[in-house]
Design an enzyme around this catalytic site. Structure first.
Site, PDB file in Angstrom:
ATOM      1  N   GLU A  61       4.257  13.801  -0.149  1.00  0.00           N
ATOM      2  CA  GLU A  61       3.077  13.991  -0.983  1.00  0.00           C
ATOM      3  C   GLU A  61       3.436  14.580  -2.337  1.00  0.00           C
ATOM      4  O   GLU A  61       2.940  14.131  -3.383  1.00  0.00           O
ATOM      5  CB  GLU A  61       2.074  14.893  -0.252  1.00  0.00           C
ATOM      6  CG  GLU A  61       0.881  15.332  -1.089  1.00  0.00           C
ATOM      7  CD  GLU A  61      -0.036  14.194  -1.495  1.00  0.00           C
ATOM      8  OE1 GLU A  61      -0.953  14.432  -2.296  1.00  0.00           O
ATOM      9  OE2 GLU A  61       0.165  13.049  -1.025  1.00  0.00           O
ATOM     10  N   HIS A  71      -9.274   5.569  -5.569  1.00  0.00           N
ATOM     11  CA  HIS A  71      -7.993   6.045  -6.104  1.00  0.00           C
ATOM     12  C   HIS A  71      -6.991   4.900  -6.193  1.00  0.00           C
ATOM     13  O   HIS A  71      -6.273   4.754  -7.195  1.00  0.00           O
ATOM     14  CB  HIS A  71      -7.461   7.163  -5.206  1.00  0.00           C
ATOM     15  CG  HIS A  71      -6.226   7.828  -5.711  1.00  0.00           C
ATOM     16  ND1 HIS A  71      -6.125   8.397  -6.961  1.00  0.00           N
ATOM     17  CD2 HIS A  71      -5.007   8.025  -5.128  1.00  0.00           C
ATOM     18  CE1 HIS A  71      -4.927   8.915  -7.133  1.00  0.00           C
ATOM     19  NE2 HIS A  71      -4.235   8.694  -6.035  1.00  0.00           N
ATOM     20  N   HIS A  86       3.536  -5.323   1.681  1.00  0.00           N
ATOM     21  CA  HIS A  86       2.243  -5.986   1.498  1.00  0.00           C
ATOM     22  C   HIS A  86       1.455  -5.313   0.375  1.00  0.00           C
ATOM     23  O   HIS A  86       0.834  -5.993  -0.453  1.00  0.00           O
ATOM     24  CB  HIS A  86       1.458  -5.932   2.810  1.00  0.00           C
ATOM     25  CG  HIS A  86       0.259  -6.820   2.835  1.00  0.00           C
ATOM     26  ND1 HIS A  86       0.328  -8.197   2.744  1.00  0.00           N
ATOM     27  CD2 HIS A  86      -1.068  -6.532   2.944  1.00  0.00           C
ATOM     28  CE1 HIS A  86      -0.876  -8.724   2.792  1.00  0.00           C
ATOM     29  NE2 HIS A  86      -1.755  -7.730   2.906  1.00  0.00           N
ATOM     30  N   HIS A 129       5.220  12.159  -4.674  1.00  0.00           N
ATOM     31  CA  HIS A 129       4.224  11.265  -5.263  1.00  0.00           C
ATOM     32  C   HIS A 129       3.533  11.938  -6.447  1.00  0.00           C
ATOM     33  O   HIS A 129       3.329  11.328  -7.510  1.00  0.00           O
ATOM     34  CB  HIS A 129       3.204  10.879  -4.190  1.00  0.00           C
ATOM     35  CG  HIS A 129       2.094  10.004  -4.687  1.00  0.00           C
ATOM     36  ND1 HIS A 129       2.304   8.751  -5.204  1.00  0.00           N
ATOM     37  CD2 HIS A 129       0.747  10.208  -4.755  1.00  0.00           C
ATOM     38  CE1 HIS A 129       1.154   8.212  -5.552  1.00  0.00           C
ATOM     39  NE2 HIS A 129       0.199   9.082  -5.305  1.00  0.00           N
ATOM     40  N   HIS A 150     -11.758  -8.694   5.511  1.00  0.00           N
ATOM     41  CA  HIS A 150     -10.557  -8.788   4.669  1.00  0.00           C
ATOM     42  C   HIS A 150      -9.768 -10.050   4.999  1.00  0.00           C
ATOM     43  O   HIS A 150      -9.316 -10.771   4.106  1.00  0.00           O
ATOM     44  CB  HIS A 150      -9.691  -7.551   4.899  1.00  0.00           C
ATOM     45  CG  HIS A 150      -8.381  -7.578   4.163  1.00  0.00           C
ATOM     46  ND1 HIS A 150      -8.295  -7.660   2.792  1.00  0.00           N
ATOM     47  CD2 HIS A 150      -7.096  -7.544   4.614  1.00  0.00           C
ATOM     48  CE1 HIS A 150      -7.024  -7.666   2.425  1.00  0.00           C
ATOM     49  NE2 HIS A 150      -6.278  -7.609   3.509  1.00  0.00           N
TER      50      HIS A 150
END
Length: 381
Positions: free
Chosen positions: A100, A168, A334, A103, A276
């Protein structure tokens, strides 16, 4: 708030590496080099953001912008260890905290690079040096990253609420697309057949369809609905399985809960996944058709080929996520493929836009490097 200053210094130190590379690189257009490098690093950041989400590291440090009120998991080691010992299966661990915070460090570095672009662009405006772009464009990108940072904070403070996390993600991709457009404006483009201009509406539709599909994919990921259907092409043995769209697509709710506060049902997760998957068919067919049509134009052939290749890879990685039970490397790939496809469609839209008669959007491949755009007055000798 000393730790906030420490975080800022970490972001600046990381940003100094790409800034130094741009400075020493033998390129007469430092701004163009900086924009392209920032675009590449933003693509990496989007992929690492997906890795952070997929490894359940979003709450590895449950406060923001630091980690337990410090600038580093090193300093917060005792607090992280205590949280882990209290709940070994919870969201906090040393590894997740580092994922985290890395990032966040790189997000701050991207912010520093965009601030550098803003300073260069406005300096060029005041000194009347051409950059083939208004300084308001990088300024707008800087505002976008501020909003993106706010949603990053809310992602943590609102405990991974799906609509916040999905927003986000979309803002991150909007940032990537905006940087890609800015980079394209700084790059000499080949001569484009004016007949390509009539394909602009179709290309814009393709981009819009992709954005909707990415939003649906983000909704699948943030609701952990990837394995709601475990077979293909059927979904749990049926073409149209039992689904609950009302709960599945209720936006304002906590993770794993319905809008009424109950635990979300499997049928709601199936609705998210099935939507989706079904919309992906529309996007794949339309995008492949569009790329096939655009290949007829020499200047659009390479990006069109890239779109076709990435679409195939996206289909294979999406299928593998289902059949192989969501392996992390394929899931990250992906996510990255969606970001690359977005960039390619942005580039295609830019090139088609530049084919419109009398519409100058960037430097020409044959124009002198020091040419002054028509929109800027030439100084008297």
């Amino acid at each position: 708030m000393t730790y906030v200053l420490q975080l800022g210094l970490i972001g600046i130190c990381i940003a100094l590496l790409p800034l130094s590379y741009v400075w020493v690189k033998a390129d007469d257009n430092k701004f163009r080099k900086l924009v392209w490098l920032t675009t590449f690093l933003t693509l990496d950041l989007v992929m690492f953001g997906g890795f952070t989400r997929l490894t359940d590291s979003g709450l590895g440090c449950p406060d923001w912008p630091g980690c337990y009120g410090t600038s580093s998991p090193f300093i917060a080691h005792a607090a992280i260890t205590a949280a882990y010992q209290a709940m070994p299966t919870g969201p906090v661990s040393i590894g997740k905290a580092w994922i985290e915070m890395i990032h966040r460090y790189f997000a701050m570095a991207i912010g520093v690079l965009i601030i550098a672009q803003v300073l260069i662009a406005w300096t060029a405006r005041f000194k009347r040096r051409p950059l083939h772009v208004s300084p308001w464009w990088p300024t707008g990108i800087l505002m976008l990253i501020v909003v993106q940072g706010a949603f990053g904070a809310w992602t943590v403070t609102m405990k991974l609420q799906p609509v916040i996390v999905t927003t986000h993600l979309l803002l991150g991709l909007a940032l990537l697309g905006s940087l890609g457009w800015l980079a394209a404006r700084q790059t000499p483009i080949p001569a484009i057949d004016p007949a390509a201009a009539r394909w602009l509406p179709a290309a814009l539709i393709g981009l819009l369809l992709l954005v909707v599909q990415i939003a649906l994919g983000g909704w699948v990921s943030t609701n952990y609905a990837v394995l709601a259907c475990t077979d293909f092409p059927l979904c749990n043995g049926a073409w149209i399985p039992p689904m609950n769209f009302e709960h599945g697509f209720h936006l304002w709710r906590a993770l794993g809960m319905t809008g009424d506060g109950d635990v979300i049902s499997q049928d709601a997760l199936v609705a998210i996944h099935w939507t989706h998957r079904t919309f992906a068919i529309v996007v794949v067919l339309y995008t492949l058709w569009l790329a096939a049509k655009l290949r007829r134009f020499e200047s659009l052939r390479k990006p069109a080929n890239g779109i076709m290749i990435v679409i195939v890879v996206q289909f294979l990685t999406g299928l593998s996520n289902i059949l192989l039970q969501w392996p992390l490397p394929i899931a990250v790939a992906h996510n990255g493929g969606a970001a690359i496809l977005l960039l390619l469609l942005v580039m295609v839209n830019f090139r088609i836009s530049s084919s419109r008669p009398g519409h100058v959007v960037g430097p020409s491949a044959t124009a002198p490097r020091d040419a002054v755009p028509a929109s800027l007055p030439r100084q008297a000798p």
